[in-house]
Design an enzyme around this catalytic site. Sequence first.
Site, PDB file in Angstrom:
ATOM      1  N   CYS A  68     151.662 112.159  35.709  1.00  0.00           N
ATOM      2  CA  CYS A  68     150.329 112.208  35.102  1.00  0.00           C
ATOM      3  C   CYS A  68     150.326 112.657  33.636  1.00  0.00           C
ATOM      4  CB  CYS A  68     149.423 113.137  35.908  1.00  0.00           C
ATOM      5  SG  CYS A  68     149.201 112.660  37.634  1.00  0.00           S
ATOM      6  N   HIS A 109     145.498 114.956  31.599  1.00  0.00           N
ATOM      7  CA  HIS A 109     145.974 115.555  32.846  1.00  0.00           C
ATOM      8  C   HIS A 109     145.086 116.729  33.243  1.00  0.00           C
ATOM      9  CE1 HIS A 109     148.491 116.941  36.020  1.00  0.00           C
ATOM     10  NE2 HIS A 109     148.820 118.050  35.420  1.00  0.00           N
TER      11      HIS A 109
END
Length: 502
Positions: free
Chosen positions: A74, A130
């Site tokens: 991510c 993220h």
Amino acid sequence: MRHLFMLAFCSLAVGTAAAAAAAERPNVLFIAIDDQNDWIGHLGGHPLAKTPHLDALAARGTTFTNAHCQAPLCNPSRTSLLLGLRPTTTGIYGLAPWFRTIPEWADRVSLPQHFAQHGYLTAATGKIYHGGTGPRRRPKGQTDRPPEFERTAPFGGVGSKPPEKLIPPTPMGNHPLMDWGVWPPDNDDTQKGDYQVASWTVEQIKTAPQDRPFFLAAGFFLPHVPCYATQQWFDLYPDDDTVLPPLLADDRADTPRFSWYLHWSLPEPRLRWLRENDQWRNLVRSYLACTSFVDAQIGRLLTALDEAGLADNTIVVVWGDHGWHLGEKAITGKNTLWDRGTKVPLIFAGPGITAGQRCGQPAELLDIYPTLSELAGLPIRDDLEGLSLRPQLADASAPRLRPAITSHNQGNHAVRSDRWRYIQYADGTEELYDLESDPDEWKNLAGEPGQAKILAAHRRWLPTVDRPPAPGSAHRVLTYDPATDAAVWEGKPVHRSDPIPQ
């Protein structure tokens, strides 16, 4: 006085002209899906996947059937996309750090900031970076750069959770996120974080200003674990083994040992545990159910655009941040350099984009920054490492001059061309797959005679800039010392004699 009046008049005229030019630019609806591989109807990654809204969007735009992330995790993937830089350039490979804490990138103009600097209203909710939408305020001492987004809302994430996990304890640390199944039991989707993300985004579309174009970002959490979906979405998929992906017994026998180091000790359980605990089918159905649920939320956004009369002047881009394994290569999760770990949905639709196209040439998430800038008529930055996809959005057969490149920690890279996937690990070991004859990547051809030219043609695309992990890097960080031929996973040495975690 007359001079001052004329100066003021000219400034007002310039400002009015700039505002008018900004108002004529297209809006952007920027949709992110977490952990979404190509199990999307029109992409054919899973024959049973039901995503009618994404399929309809692809039909009125251009879909890239060979699109790949720059990192199969991510934080580095999203950092790369939003900054327009490769992980090998920033050194951000793990779940930390936040790039603004690194002096070299503290003032870097991100994609939403580039739009804000040219008159766009920028708004976001859910998982875009993220850590969500990023801080709303400028970092201390910075006055010439707007915040990541002008408007944000703290929605997203899991939403309603069961009082206890639905699956048995897993052997890889029994992480609280490692869970899946039917939840909530009463078919109430409004309790889910992604439903709230869609609701807020719909409201922004309904109340969009008339004098400014918008860059509106919606980040959906699912199908990231925990994969909770209500029963209505599970009912779309049979409760039998026809939902399971195809596997090859002992698939990892011809892959280098270093391929295991990229996901050496992670909370995602291995295929062996899924089978022993009768959870493989449950996980696959949960993932598919969550995918269909998110598709429905995206459908709500697209309906809102139509009802507001904005569809014809809004560029819609949908992307996933990386792929996800559901038993392939004997694992679940991400953190790999195979197609299942890197391949993502990437769809563009709206003004300036040809409808009904499928482009099979390699594309990168890194390309989104320059592509959106060009489509919106913004100045093109000269410090972006991606290539604009505008030629392919006009004509899917327009030549693409380079492959897609994915990196996971320093020294580990994959090169994906039209037909081939080449992987080189930090210890120099290699893999090569012919995706035309072997779409599941079951046969590693790197050691086969007659492949020297193919290997050389792909090796030349390996990154020439390949930085070590940035200061503060943590979580899923792997390093390698060629002098001792030793790998270090999250600070702990890994020896070649160590048993592979099962």
